[in-house]
Each structure stands twice: as C-alpha cells, then as structure tokens.
Design a protein around this motif. Structure first.
Motif, PDB file in Angstrom:
ATOM      1  N   ASP A  24      42.328   8.486 -16.423  1.00 40.19           N
ATOM      2  CA  ASP A  24      40.726   8.106 -16.531  1.00 40.19           C
ATOM      3  C   ASP A  24      39.880   9.089 -16.178  1.00 40.19           C
ATOM      4  O   ASP A  24      39.047   8.960 -15.159  1.00 40.19           O
ATOM      5  N   PHE A  25      39.762  10.197 -17.250  1.00 40.55           N
ATOM      6  CA  PHE A  25      38.697  11.635 -16.781  1.00 40.55           C
ATOM      7  C   PHE A  25      36.907  10.668 -16.753  1.00 40.55           C
ATOM      8  O   PHE A  25      36.264  11.422 -16.063  1.00 40.55           O
ATOM      9  N   ASP A  26      36.882  10.009 -17.240  1.00 44.26           N
ATOM     10  CA  ASP A  26      36.159   9.259 -17.614  1.00 44.26           C
ATOM     11  C   ASP A  26      35.484   8.777 -15.791  1.00 44.26           C
ATOM     12  O   ASP A  26      33.919   9.262 -15.670  1.00 44.26           O
ATOM     13  N   ARG A  27      36.180   8.707 -15.342  1.00 41.75           N
ATOM     14  CA  ARG A  27      35.442   7.738 -14.153  1.00 41.75           C
ATOM     15  C   ARG A  27      36.043   9.228 -12.911  1.00 41.75           C
ATOM     16  O   ARG A  27      35.547   8.989 -11.674  1.00 41.75           O
ATOM     17  N   TYR A  28      36.393  10.775 -13.157  1.00 40.75           N
ATOM     18  CA  TYR A  28      36.502  11.150 -12.242  1.00 40.75           C
ATOM     19  C   TYR A  28      35.111  11.327 -11.515  1.00 40.75           C
ATOM     20  O   TYR A  28      35.368  11.214  -9.844  1.00 40.75           O
ATOM     21  N   PRO A  29      33.329  10.965 -11.583  1.00 41.78           N
ATOM     22  CA  PRO A  29      32.552  11.478 -10.530  1.00 41.78           C
ATOM     23  C   PRO A  29      32.252  10.635  -9.924  1.00 41.78           C
ATOM     24  O   PRO A  29      32.608  10.652  -8.486  1.00 41.78           O
ATOM     25  N   GLU A  30      33.310   9.324  -9.671  1.00 41.75           N
ATOM     26  CA  GLU A  30      33.513   8.122  -9.204  1.00 41.75           C
ATOM     27  C   GLU A  30      34.173   8.379  -7.920  1.00 41.75           C
ATOM     28  O   GLU A  30      34.148   7.947  -6.959  1.00 41.75           O
ATOM     29  N   TRP A  31      35.420   9.359  -8.066  1.00 40.76           N
ATOM     30  CA  TRP A  31      36.501   9.305  -6.723  1.00 40.76           C
ATOM     31  C   TRP A  31      36.722  11.095  -6.373  1.00 40.76           C
ATOM     32  O   TRP A  31      37.200  11.150  -5.367  1.00 40.76           O
ATOM     33  N   SER A  32      36.356  12.348  -7.115  1.00 42.98           N
ATOM     34  CA  SER A  32      36.925  12.983  -7.024  1.00 42.98           C
ATOM     35  C   SER A  32      36.173  13.732  -6.370  1.00 42.98           C
ATOM     36  O   SER A  32      36.809  15.236  -5.897  1.00 42.98           O
ATOM     37  N   GLY A  33      34.845  13.824  -6.093  1.00 44.10           N
ATOM     38  CA  GLY A  33      34.226  14.306  -4.860  1.00 44.10           C
ATOM     39  C   GLY A  33      33.959  15.550  -5.718  1.00 44.10           C
ATOM     40  O   GLY A  33      32.422  15.532  -5.738  1.00 44.10           O
ATOM     41  N   GLU A  34      34.399  16.827  -6.136  1.00 45.36           N
ATOM     42  CA  GLU A  34      33.365  18.031  -7.318  1.00 45.36           C
ATOM     43  C   GLU A  34      33.298  17.565  -8.092  1.00 45.36           C
ATOM     44  O   GLU A  34      32.556  18.610  -8.646  1.00 45.36           O
ATOM     45  N   VAL A  35      34.185  17.352  -8.838  1.00 50.96           N
ATOM     46  CA  VAL A  35      33.469  16.483 -10.484  1.00 50.96           C
ATOM     47  C   VAL A  35      32.591  15.933 -10.681  1.00 50.96           C
ATOM     48  O   VAL A  35      32.643  15.036 -10.191  1.00 50.96           O
ATOM     49  N   LYS A  36      31.477  16.798 -11.215  1.00 49.57           N
ATOM     50  CA  LYS A  36      30.234  15.345 -10.783  1.00 49.57           C
ATOM     51  C   LYS A  36      29.831  15.214 -12.512  1.00 49.57           C
ATOM     52  O   LYS A  36      29.112  13.803 -12.871  1.00 49.57           O
ATOM     53  N   GLU A  37      30.406  15.641 -13.478  1.00 51.90           N
ATOM     54  CA  GLU A  37      30.951  14.979 -14.779  1.00 51.90           C
ATOM     55  C   GLU A  37      31.584  15.674 -15.473  1.00 51.90           C
ATOM     56  O   GLU A  37      32.452  16.590 -15.066  1.00 51.90           O
ATOM     57  N   ALA A  38      32.354  14.451 -16.379  1.00 56.63           N
ATOM     58  CA  ALA A  38      33.750  14.868 -17.098  1.00 56.63           C
ATOM     59  C   ALA A  38      33.298  14.450 -18.658  1.00 56.63           C
ATOM     60  O   ALA A  38      33.575  12.852 -18.116  1.00 56.63           O
ATOM     61  N   ASP A  39      33.968  14.560 -20.105  1.00 53.04           N
ATOM     62  CA  ASP A  39      33.809  14.773 -20.811  1.00 53.04           C
ATOM     63  C   ASP A  39      34.560  14.671 -21.572  1.00 53.04           C
ATOM     64  O   ASP A  39      35.304  16.158 -22.150  1.00 53.04           O
ATOM     65  N   ILE A  40      35.370  14.050 -22.632  1.00 59.32           N
ATOM     66  CA  ILE A  40      36.770  14.171 -23.090  1.00 59.32           C
ATOM     67  C   ILE A  40      36.331  14.263 -24.227  1.00 59.32           C
ATOM     68  O   ILE A  40      34.753  13.928 -25.007  1.00 59.32           O
ATOM     69  N   LEU A  41      36.712  15.938 -24.858  1.00 59.03           N
ATOM     70  CA  LEU A  41      36.291  16.535 -25.888  1.00 59.03           C
ATOM     71  C   LEU A  41      37.756  16.385 -27.427  1.00 59.03           C
ATOM     72  O   LEU A  41      37.101  16.294 -28.340  1.00 59.03           O
TER      73      LEU A  41
END
Length: 146
Positions: A24-41
C-alpha cells in the motif's frame, strides 16, 4: 561494490496482512518515516505496483527517485532504482517468513544504497541502518495497529 545492510523484526500478524501494508504505497508517508511522498506510476498485470516515485528524507540522504518493483509470490518483494537525482543504487527487498503457525511473521528487510556524491562508508551504512530500523518499526506499528 556496494555493501548491503539487513535487519529483521517479528510482527504479530499473518504474512498476507503484512504484505498488504507493504504493497500500500499510497500510505507509506503515514508510517515509514523517511518516505514523504509515494506515487504509483505503473502496475503489473495483477494490479501490484511496478514503478513507484518516492520523495525520501533520511537525514544524510534526501532524494526524489523512482523504483522498479518485482513481486515473488506472496512472501517477497524486491526493488531496484530506475532514476534518481542523488542515488546511484537503491536496491532492496522485504522477505516474509511464517512464524508461530501463521500467527506472526518475520520480516527481513535488506537494503543497498550507493550515492553519487562522495560519502564515507560508515555514514552510508548508518543511513541504511536508520532507514531499515525506522521502516521495520513503522511497519510493525502499522500492521499491529499499536
């Protein structure tokens, strides 16, 4: 040659539940810490992310990059760098192993980072370790709902 760093953590959930959060890459910024944005291309034929653009801020390493993902069954995902401003290499994987009869999952995260600018090996490995430890802790918290 770039060296890799790896670490493992046990999560009190079934592997399918863990992989659902990982995918669930769209939610990475909610829990991963270092990832501030994630967009599936792009997505593969099964609807899983194939290329993902991410904005990373890991202290010593900050970048806007794209990763290519490959999925191996239901228990492993690998990624490699497609393009980046600062990174030469960003290869990694999550590997899941069933524990306690399926009630828990051991997650092993392996990461190899190489930057285009000169950086001491010990600083680079420290950054890798921070990325891995924060990602695993965030993943555990997210999956277990703690």
């Amino acid at each position: 040659m770039a060296e890799h760093t790896s670490s493992s953590i046990t999560i009190e959930a079934a592997p399918a539940d863990v992989m659902e959060v990982i995918a669930d890459f769209d939610r990475y910024p909610e829990w991963s810490g270092e990832v501030k944005e994630a967009d599936i291309l792009t997505k593969d034929a099964q609807g899983r992310a194939e290329q993902v653009r991410m904005l990373l801020d890991a202290g010593a390493i900050k970048d806007d990059y794209t990763l290519q993902y490959s999925w191996t069954g239901a228990d492993q995902v690998n990624w490699s760098l497609v393009k980046s401003q600062m990174l030469r290499t960003l290869d990694g994987s999550y590997r899941l192993s069933v524990r306690d009869g399926g009630k828990s999952t051991e997650v092993t995260y392996q990461l190899t980072v190489d930057v285009k600018i000169p950086m001491l090996g010990m600083i680079k490995r420290k950054a890798e370790k921070v990325i891995i430890d924060r990602a695993l802790a965030g993943l555990k918290k997210r999956v277990e709902g703690a």
